[in-house]
Design an enzyme around this catalytic site. Sequence first.
Site, PDB file in Angstrom:
ATOM      1  N   HIS A 231       0.823  -1.212   0.000  1.00  0.00           N
ATOM      2  CA  HIS A 231       0.000   0.000   0.000  1.00  0.00           C
ATOM      3  C   HIS A 231       0.861   1.268   0.000  1.00  0.00           C
ATOM      4  O   HIS A 231       0.342   2.374   0.109  1.00  0.00           O
ATOM      5  CB  HIS A 231      -0.895  -0.045   1.257  1.00  0.00           C
ATOM      6  CG  HIS A 231      -2.068   0.854   1.214  1.00  0.00           C
ATOM      7  ND1 HIS A 231      -2.317   1.805   2.179  1.00  0.00           N
ATOM      8  CD2 HIS A 231      -3.093   0.954   0.335  1.00  0.00           C
ATOM      9  CE1 HIS A 231      -3.433   2.447   1.915  1.00  0.00           C
ATOM     10  NE2 HIS A 231      -3.921   1.955   0.796  1.00  0.00           N
ATOM     11  N   LYS A 233       3.229   4.446  -1.056  1.00  0.00           N
ATOM     12  CA  LYS A 233       3.291   5.427  -2.139  1.00  0.00           C
ATOM     13  C   LYS A 233       4.540   6.262  -1.930  1.00  0.00           C
ATOM     14  O   LYS A 233       4.594   7.090  -1.019  1.00  0.00           O
ATOM     15  CB  LYS A 233       2.069   6.343  -2.145  1.00  0.00           C
ATOM     16  CG  LYS A 233       0.740   5.635  -2.414  1.00  0.00           C
ATOM     17  CD  LYS A 233      -0.001   5.361  -1.158  1.00  0.00           C
ATOM     18  CE  LYS A 233      -1.386   4.767  -1.459  1.00  0.00           C
ATOM     19  NZ  LYS A 233      -2.034   4.257  -0.251  1.00  0.00           N
ATOM     20  N   ASP A 238      16.705  10.676  -8.454  1.00  0.00           N
ATOM     21  CA  ASP A 238      18.147  10.953  -8.437  1.00  0.00           C
ATOM     22  C   ASP A 238      18.762  10.859  -7.048  1.00  0.00           C
ATOM     23  O   ASP A 238      19.859  11.374  -6.809  1.00  0.00           O
ATOM     24  CB  ASP A 238      18.436  12.339  -9.035  1.00  0.00           C
ATOM     25  CG  ASP A 238      18.251  12.363 -10.545  1.00  0.00           C
ATOM     26  OD1 ASP A 238      18.247  11.280 -11.151  1.00  0.00           O
ATOM     27  OD2 ASP A 238      18.113  13.469 -11.098  1.00  0.00           O
ATOM     28  N   HIS A 411      -9.448  11.302   2.285  1.00  0.00           N
ATOM     29  CA  HIS A 411      -8.585  10.131   2.160  1.00  0.00           C
ATOM     30  C   HIS A 411      -7.250  10.336   2.874  1.00  0.00           C
ATOM     31  O   HIS A 411      -6.363   9.475   2.822  1.00  0.00           O
ATOM     32  CB  HIS A 411      -8.350   9.834   0.671  1.00  0.00           C
ATOM     33  CG  HIS A 411      -7.846   8.461   0.389  1.00  0.00           C
ATOM     34  ND1 HIS A 411      -6.544   8.205  -0.001  1.00  0.00           N
ATOM     35  CD2 HIS A 411      -8.456   7.252   0.431  1.00  0.00           C
ATOM     36  CE1 HIS A 411      -6.379   6.903  -0.194  1.00  0.00           C
ATOM     37  NE2 HIS A 411      -7.515   6.308   0.061  1.00  0.00           N
ATOM     38  N   LYS A 413      -4.336  10.538   5.705  1.00  0.00           N
ATOM     39  CA  LYS A 413      -3.946   9.617   6.777  1.00  0.00           C
ATOM     40  C   LYS A 413      -2.971  10.379   7.670  1.00  0.00           C
ATOM     41  O   LYS A 413      -1.773  10.430   7.381  1.00  0.00           O
ATOM     42  CB  LYS A 413      -3.312   8.367   6.181  1.00  0.00           C
ATOM     43  CG  LYS A 413      -4.190   7.716   5.093  1.00  0.00           C
ATOM     44  CD  LYS A 413      -3.343   7.002   4.071  1.00  0.00           C
ATOM     45  CE  LYS A 413      -4.054   6.702   2.775  1.00  0.00           C
ATOM     46  NZ  LYS A 413      -5.418   6.296   2.821  1.00  0.00           N
ATOM     47  N   ASP A 418       0.260  16.838  20.107  1.00  0.00           N
ATOM     48  CA  ASP A 418       0.828  18.013  20.770  1.00  0.00           C
ATOM     49  C   ASP A 418       1.326  19.012  19.734  1.00  0.00           C
ATOM     50  O   ASP A 418       0.641  19.252  18.739  1.00  0.00           O
ATOM     51  CB  ASP A 418       1.907  17.592  21.761  1.00  0.00           C
ATOM     52  CG  ASP A 418       1.315  16.801  22.936  1.00  0.00           C
ATOM     53  OD1 ASP A 418       0.100  16.925  23.174  1.00  0.00           O
ATOM     54  OD2 ASP A 418       2.057  16.062  23.593  1.00  0.00           O
TER      55      ASP A 418
END
Length: 493
Positions: A231, A233, A238, A411, A413, A418
């Site tokens: 999952h 991404k 370079d 969507h 996450k 704090d």
Amino acid sequence: MIFMASVCHFPLLFAYGSLLLWTLVAAYALLITTLIVAVLSENRNPLKALGWVMALLLFPVGGAILYFVFGRSMRNVKMISRRNRRRLLNSESHRPLPKLNRELSPENKQRIMLGYSVAEAMVYPSNSIRIFNDGGEMFDSLFADISSARRYINLQFYIIANDKLGQRLADILIERAHSGVKIRIIYDYVGSFGSQTALLFNRLRSNGIEVHSFFRIQFPEKLGRLNWRNHRKAVIIDGNIGYIGGINVAQRYVDGGTFGRWRDMAARITGPGVVALQHNFAIDWKFMGHELLTDEVTEPEDYTSCNGSIDDVMVQIIASGPTNRWGNTHMLFIKAISGAKKRIFIQTPYFLPSEGLLTALQCAALSGVDVRLMLPYKSDSAVLTHASASYVEESLLAGIKVYFYEAGMLHGKLLLVDDDFVTLGSTNFDYRSFEHNFEENIVMYSHEVNNAIAELYKKDMDDCSQIKLSEWNRRPSMRKGRESLCRLLSPIL
């Protein structure tokens, strides 16, 4: 005479038939017993283990099939040998500082140590970070960086769609490949499944680009891979520019698709922390059976000049997956939440917490910490929407503030604690991300990044409705029933 012979042989045929039947019954009973012993020997969570045992006893055929597809464990499987890990570490041109050169809170020092202990995640000071909460802006930046690549591009996404955005990415990658840039792509077989996407990958391969699925599902011998998905991404360009977040390569992440707006988050990183992204990509690449990558990772001369970036940020990159002993991200989340003193801000498309995480959040809220949970009013999965809603009442009773995002699909996450800890990436707040998926998050120990993301969070609250317990309890009984039913499925969703 023929009739008499048939009658004489009937007891013999019956005996053979009975013997065969009892042999099959015994073999099947042995199979179910073996599976139950396997479940118990793994010393899983008692409730989860009991669920599988009951499924195998009450629904032997269906239970066995479900176990082979969803129930087997990869815990403690080594993704890379010790020898190759040493080779990989020795090839990296940047090493983290042996001692932290700044003041950190005791809580963050413990979180850093936890990340190192469970995920071997080094800490990297002095990075430049740009935060994106819009897919269009992120891809404009990413495509500009890819277009400037000179040596290599390592890219992995859960979803790479053959749509307008996917074709735009392919055009840029092909142009770079023709200019001599080495390009490697990892995609998830389940997330990017489809004949149209296969056409896109074939086009990339025909132009000299290496494209591989992390797990390829084959029936029946590799059907068990269906439950284990990459999952992550991440992009490394370079060796000096990196991207990480929750945004996939699909047009809906730019224009919102049927939702009208798709709200997600990602980060662009330049500085020594890029080595951690490259390190995790190299491990995934080797785990797939390819050569060990030793691409050079070099710090750009002027990495602080990116518009909208925040400089001098200390980061850790936490990789987690079903092969890990400890459940890396799950442990980090519990540690971060348990140590909160003032506030906890969460964004997640799916809220299916473990018992430990839910208890930690409830304890924080009941102790006076400002705990806010933001969920989509309607997600891209009806089952997950209902399952997430089943946890709302328990959250509200503890004093957790629950907000439903109504401007589109939320969507993102995000976990912010704090004023000096924040993490974002591919990890959802659910069982699948914590136990079954290969995930990757960036953790930023920075007041500036924390405050910037807190402001984005508060702006998102303008597009939310806050849920009150009295109103929530008045929802229809039929809806409550659907939520409870979907919650039962939450460990395998």
